[in-house]
Design a protein around this motif. Structure first.
Motif, PDB file in Angstrom:
ATOM      1  N   VAL A   1      66.502  39.416  15.835  1.00  0.00           N
ATOM      2  CA  VAL A   1      65.413  39.283  16.939  1.00  0.00           C
ATOM      3  C   VAL A   1      64.640  38.136  16.591  1.00  0.00           C
ATOM      4  N   ARG A   2      64.410  37.458  15.353  1.00  0.00           N
ATOM      5  CA  ARG A   2      63.859  35.949  15.121  1.00  0.00           C
ATOM      6  C   ARG A   2      64.628  34.836  15.789  1.00  0.00           C
TER       7      ARG A   2
ATOM      8  N   ARG B   1      57.037  42.478  21.579  1.00  0.00           N
ATOM      9  CA  ARG B   1      56.741  43.499  22.187  1.00  0.00           C
ATOM     10  C   ARG B   1      57.805  44.501  22.769  1.00  0.00           C
ATOM     11  N   ALA B   2      58.962  43.655  23.345  1.00  0.00           N
ATOM     12  CA  ALA B   2      59.864  44.315  23.892  1.00  0.00           C
ATOM     13  C   ALA B   2      60.810  44.976  22.896  1.00  0.00           C
ATOM     14  N   GLU B   3      61.058  44.308  21.895  1.00  0.00           N
ATOM     15  CA  GLU B   3      61.901  44.676  20.776  1.00  0.00           C
ATOM     16  C   GLU B   3      61.322  46.247  20.241  1.00  0.00           C
TER      17      GLU B   3
ATOM     18  N   GLY C   1      62.913  49.865  20.384  1.00  0.00           N
ATOM     19  CA  GLY C   1      62.901  50.494  19.111  1.00  0.00           C
ATOM     20  C   GLY C   1      62.323  52.022  19.285  1.00  0.00           C
ATOM     21  N   ALA C   2      61.319  52.128  20.030  1.00  0.00           N
ATOM     22  CA  ALA C   2      60.685  53.395  20.244  1.00  0.00           C
ATOM     23  C   ALA C   2      61.429  54.393  21.148  1.00  0.00           C
TER      24      ALA C   2
ATOM     25  N   ARG D   1      71.062  46.868  21.368  1.00  0.00           N
ATOM     26  CA  ARG D   1      69.482  46.819  21.348  1.00  0.00           C
ATOM     27  C   ARG D   1      69.181  45.477  21.620  1.00  0.00           C
ATOM     28  N   LEU D   2      69.737  44.394  20.726  1.00  0.00           N
ATOM     29  CA  LEU D   2      69.483  42.973  21.050  1.00  0.00           C
ATOM     30  C   LEU D   2      69.800  42.580  22.412  1.00  0.00           C
ATOM     31  N   GLU D   3      70.888  43.059  22.963  1.00  0.00           N
ATOM     32  CA  GLU D   3      71.304  42.706  24.153  1.00  0.00           C
ATOM     33  C   GLU D   3      70.268  43.216  25.214  1.00  0.00           C
ATOM     34  N   VAL D   4      69.707  44.407  25.185  1.00  0.00           N
ATOM     35  CA  VAL D   4      68.866  44.970  25.987  1.00  0.00           C
ATOM     36  C   VAL D   4      67.468  44.161  25.898  1.00  0.00           C
TER      37      VAL D   4
END
Length: 71
Positions: A9-10, A35-37, A41-42, A51-54
């Motif tokens: 994410v960083r 915020r998106a991450e 995750g929620a 998850r990183l692609e999305v």
């Protein structure tokens, strides 16, 4: 979130901040990424690579919208 996921994410935040430099303030790009991450995750358990692609797809859509919307 694992250390590897946080690093991803960083890295995404750094890369997009550089890509959108001059078009959007860095703080705005960082805020959208984090915020998106958190929002993704929620939603539930999504495998880390997906998850990183999305997250990147969502962030790019939001940032592009901000660039194309009249102020």
């Amino acid at each position: 979130m694992t250390a590897s996921s946080r690093a991803g994410v960083r890295d995404l935040a750094d890369r997009l901040t550089f890509e959108y430099a001059g078009s959007l303030p860095p703080g705005q790009v960082l805020a959208v990424v984090f915020r998106a991450e958190r929002s993704i995750g929620a939603v539930g358990r999504i495998p880390a690579p997906r998850r990183l692609e999305v997250c990147e797809q969502v962030v790019r859509a939001v940032l592009t919208s901000r660039l194309t919307s009249p102020s």
